[in-house]
Design an enzyme around this catalytic site. Structure first.
Site, PDB file in Angstrom:
ATOM      1  CG  HIS A 136      -2.498   0.602   0.924  1.00 25.98           C
ATOM      2  ND1 HIS A 136      -2.507   2.407   1.569  1.00 25.98           N
ATOM      3  CD2 HIS A 136      -3.600   0.655   1.030  1.00 25.98           C
ATOM      4  CE1 HIS A 136      -3.344   2.590   1.130  1.00 25.98           C
ATOM      5  NE2 HIS A 136      -4.140   1.816   1.008  1.00 25.98           N
ATOM      6  CG  PHE A 137      -0.069   2.184  -2.984  1.00 18.71           C
ATOM      7  CD1 PHE A 137      -1.101   1.990  -4.204  1.00 18.71           C
ATOM      8  CD2 PHE A 137      -0.280   2.987  -2.273  1.00 18.71           C
ATOM      9  CE1 PHE A 137      -2.179   1.820  -3.745  1.00 18.71           C
ATOM     10  CE2 PHE A 137      -1.775   3.046  -2.046  1.00 18.71           C
ATOM     11  CZ  PHE A 137      -3.187   3.143  -2.858  1.00 18.71           C
TER      12      PHE A 137
END
Length: 100
Positions: free
Chosen positions: A19-20
């Protein structure tokens, strides 16, 4: 109106890996989890029964903590999460007495 500091999410938290990738940010669900934890400490006889609305305005980075600013209006809690006086999240939650 009351304020409380939330603990930071560590940079090695498992949810940050995807994420991410290469540019991790704290997922909104984890921010809400921290908000609900602080509400549980403040209102031990109540629980969050509804998320009325939430708006994510700015990302929270790993290692950053935020200040929760909240106002109680009956069973509603209006809240803001701030990092260095910048609002990152706003929302409204409903509290219900435990056991109700």
């Amino acid at each position: 109106m009351w304020n409380e500091r939330a603990k930071a999410v560590a940079a090695d938290h498992p949810c940050l890996a995807g994420h991410f990738p290469g540019n991790p940010i704290v997922p909104g669900t984890l921010i809400l989890e921290r908000v609900i934890e602080l509400l549980a400490q403040r209102y031990p006889e109540q629980r969050v029964s509804e998320i009325v609305n939430v708006k994510f305005m700015q990302p929270l980075m790993p290692g950053q903590s935020f200040e929760l600013s909240a106002e109680e209006k009956g069973n509603l809690i209006n809240f803001e999460c701030l990092v260095e006086e910048i609002t990152i999240v706003t929302g409204k939650l409903t509290l219900t007495k435990t056991g109700s």
